[in-house]
Design an enzyme around this catalytic site. Structure first.
Site, PDB file in Angstrom:
ATOM      1  N   GLU A 229      -6.317   8.638   7.722  1.00 25.67           N
ATOM      2  CA  GLU A 229      -6.538   8.276   6.606  1.00 25.67           C
ATOM      3  C   GLU A 229      -8.017   8.835   6.282  1.00 25.67           C
ATOM      4  OE1 GLU A 229      -4.613   3.941   6.905  1.00 25.67           O
ATOM      5  OE2 GLU A 229      -5.549   4.582   4.862  1.00 25.67           O
TER       6      GLU A 229
ATOM      7  N   ASN B 265       0.146  -1.102   5.360  1.00 27.04           N
ATOM      8  CA  ASN B 265       1.193  -0.531   6.200  1.00 27.04           C
ATOM      9  C   ASN B 265       0.550  -0.316   7.589  1.00 27.04           C
ATOM     10  OD1 ASN B 265       2.808   2.454   4.298  1.00 27.04           O
ATOM     11  ND2 ASN B 265       1.830   0.747   3.488  1.00 27.04           N
TER      12      ASN B 265
ATOM     13  N   GLU C 254       0.794  -1.342   0.047  1.00 25.41           N
ATOM     14  CA  GLU C 254      -0.072  -0.020  -0.093  1.00 25.41           C
ATOM     15  C   GLU C 254       1.007   1.174   0.017  1.00 25.41           C
ATOM     16  OE1 GLU C 254      -1.668   0.672   4.008  1.00 25.41           O
ATOM     17  OE2 GLU C 254      -3.486   1.981   3.009  1.00 25.41           O
TER      18      GLU C 254
ATOM     19  N   ASN D 144      -7.113   6.100  -1.712  1.00 23.99           N
ATOM     20  CA  ASN D 144      -5.854   5.347  -1.407  1.00 23.99           C
ATOM     21  C   ASN D 144      -6.032   4.240  -2.236  1.00 23.99           C
ATOM     22  OD1 ASN D 144      -3.880   3.538  -0.365  1.00 23.99           O
ATOM     23  ND2 ASN D 144      -4.566   4.073   1.744  1.00 23.99           N
TER      24      ASN D 144
ATOM     25  N   CYS E 149      -4.799  -2.947   2.553  1.00 21.69           N
ATOM     26  CA  CYS E 149      -4.648  -2.700   4.293  1.00 21.69           C
ATOM     27  C   CYS E 149      -5.815  -3.214   5.037  1.00 21.69           C
ATOM     28  CB  CYS E 149      -4.109  -1.371   4.465  1.00 21.69           C
ATOM     29  SG  CYS E 149      -3.017  -1.399   6.064  1.00 21.69           S
TER      30      CYS E 149
ATOM     31  N   LYS F   6      -9.422   1.941  -1.855  1.00 21.27           N
ATOM     32  CA  LYS F   6      -9.697   1.565  -0.437  1.00 21.27           C
ATOM     33  C   LYS F   6     -10.864   1.956  -0.037  1.00 21.27           C
ATOM     34  CE  LYS F   6      -7.168   1.297   3.866  1.00 21.27           C
ATOM     35  NZ  LYS F   6      -5.934   1.898   4.431  1.00 21.27           N
TER      36      LYS F   6
HETATM   37  N1  ING Z   1      -3.413   0.275   8.685  1.00 18.70           N
HETATM   38  C1  ING Z   1      -3.670  -0.424   9.752  1.00 18.70           C
HETATM   39  C2  ING Z   1      -4.228  -1.620   9.365  1.00 18.70           C
HETATM   40  O1  ING Z   1      -5.543  -1.878   9.001  1.00 18.70           O
HETATM   41  C3  ING Z   1      -5.154  -0.461  11.723  1.00 18.70           C
HETATM   42  C4  ING Z   1      -4.775   0.468  10.646  1.00 18.70           C
HETATM   43  C5  ING Z   1      -4.080  -1.210  12.339  1.00 18.70           C
HETATM   44  C6  ING Z   1      -6.288  -0.437  11.952  1.00 18.70           C
HETATM   45  C7  ING Z   1      -4.532  -2.013  13.333  1.00 18.70           C
HETATM   46  C8  ING Z   1      -6.852  -1.604  13.032  1.00 18.70           C
HETATM   47  C9  ING Z   1      -5.855  -2.182  13.682  1.00 18.70           C
HETATM   48  O2  ING Z   1      -3.504  -2.644   9.156  1.00 18.70           O
HETATM   49  C10 ING Z   1      -4.046   0.949   7.498  1.00 18.70           C
HETATM   50  N2  ING Z   1      -3.390   1.471   6.736  1.00 18.70           N
HETATM   51  O3  ING Z   1      -4.972   0.679   7.098  1.00 18.70           O
END
Ligand code: ING
Length: 308
Positions: free
Chosen positions: A142, A193, A46, A106, A168, A123
């Site tokens: 985001e 990411n 991503e 995204n 992601c 996304k």
């Molecule tokens: N990053 C993270 C993901 O979904 C996240 C944000 C992390 C949300 C952990 C919930 C828990 O992997 C992105 N860019 O979506």
């Protein structure tokens, strides 16, 4: 046997000060390594061209837009398209898309072996928040910088199979895979990411983050009898750690390859699309087993409503 040799091209950190040229050079090196290892398809993370800029609070729209690509391919990534065509290799990578009419997404694209863009995905599940949140150990903006995707979850015929994309956070939502599963998807490619720590629950560290990554990707693959290729941008970007853990998961939900480092690292595995057939024709034969008359709430209700 319909084998696609897939290269999962995990990338290490991209610093805020790194230009796109430096990044594309790293992507080209991974692509050349993938070619040497016989890959037919290479999958990048991503937002593969820049640092994970949604961690930074910005108010100046011109500064925000500097992280976006206005056309695809553009000058920065044309070397990648040219090299992929030379290698006769399909590719997928994520980037921040600014459309001519001013929309911000995204986005991820999928090309054929001649570097023609055959698919675009924007996304849908944007995590994080829109305004600066002082309670968080780091920002995740985001919802501030992107609009939710407007293309749904399409799939495309490519490389002799049916391929779809996600980005992601999408990988955590079963709807993502199921909508593609209902179109017969045989391989889902996605980049991520993922911060190594939860900005709201700092006891949740990389081990649990890596566990949730495996859990989400393996479930999606198994429950829709498809291959899932999940590729990290990893390592420490300007002091902010991202998990690695890139995966190639088969239609039985088994991990066939997993990254060991948090740097640029190539995983290559032969993915037989015919391995999806048994699951699609038995336990997950949707036509024979699903009872959609009972599933209405999934699309008619957004948030949970508990009983009185
Ligand atoms: N990053 C993270 C993901 O979904 C996240 C944000 C992390 C949300 C952990 C919930 C828990 O992997 C992105 N860019 O979506």
């Amino acid at each position: 046997m319909r084998v696609i040799n897939v290269a999962a091209a995990q990338m290490g950190p991209i610093q805020r000060a790194d230009g796109r040229e430096v990044v594309v050079k790293r992507m080209l090196a991974l692509m050349d390594e993938a070619k040497a290892k016989g890959a037919d398809l290479i999958v990048y993370p991503e937002l593969a061209l820049t640092t994970f800029f949604p961690r930074w609070y910005m108010e100046d729209q011109a500064e925000v837009d500097s992280w976006f690509e206005r056309e695809m391919p553009d000058a920065a990534v044309r070397p990648l398209f040219d090299r992929a065509r030379q290698h006769q290799m399909a590719m997928s990578f994520g980037y921040a898309e600014l459309t001519p009419d001013g929309h911000h997404y995204n986005t991820a694209i999928l090309t054929d072996r001649n570097s023609n863009i055959v698919g675009k995905y924007r996304k849908v599940h944007l995590p994080g928040h829109e305004e600066y949140d002082p309670t968080r150990s780091h920002q995740h903006l985001e919802k501030r910088y992107f609009e939710p995707g407007d293309l749904g979850f399409p799939v495309w015929r490519n490389l002799g199979g049916i391929v779809g994309m996600a980005v992601c956070n999408d990988r955590r939502w079963p709807e993502t895979y199921r909508v593609m599963g209902l179109q017969g998807v045989e391989m889902v490619v996605l980049g991520y990411n993922t911060p190594s720590v939860n900005s709201q629950k700092n006891v949740e560290g990389p081990e649990q983050r890596l566990f949730h990554n495996r859990l989400s990707v393996q479930s999606g693959a198994y429950q829709n009898s498809c291959w899932v290729i999940a590729v990290a941008k990893a390592g420490v970007e300007d002091g902010h750690p991202l998990i690695g853990g890139s995966l190639i998961v088969n239609p039985d939900g088994e991990i066939v390859a997993e990254a060991k480092t948090e740097g640029d690292e190539l995983l290559v595995a032969p993915c037989d699309l015919d391995a999806t057939r048994f699951g699609k024709e038995t336990i997950f034969d949707f036509a024979r087993h699903r009872r959609i008359e009972h599933y209405g709430l999934i699309t008619s209700r957004t948030g949970a409503i508990p009983p009185e």
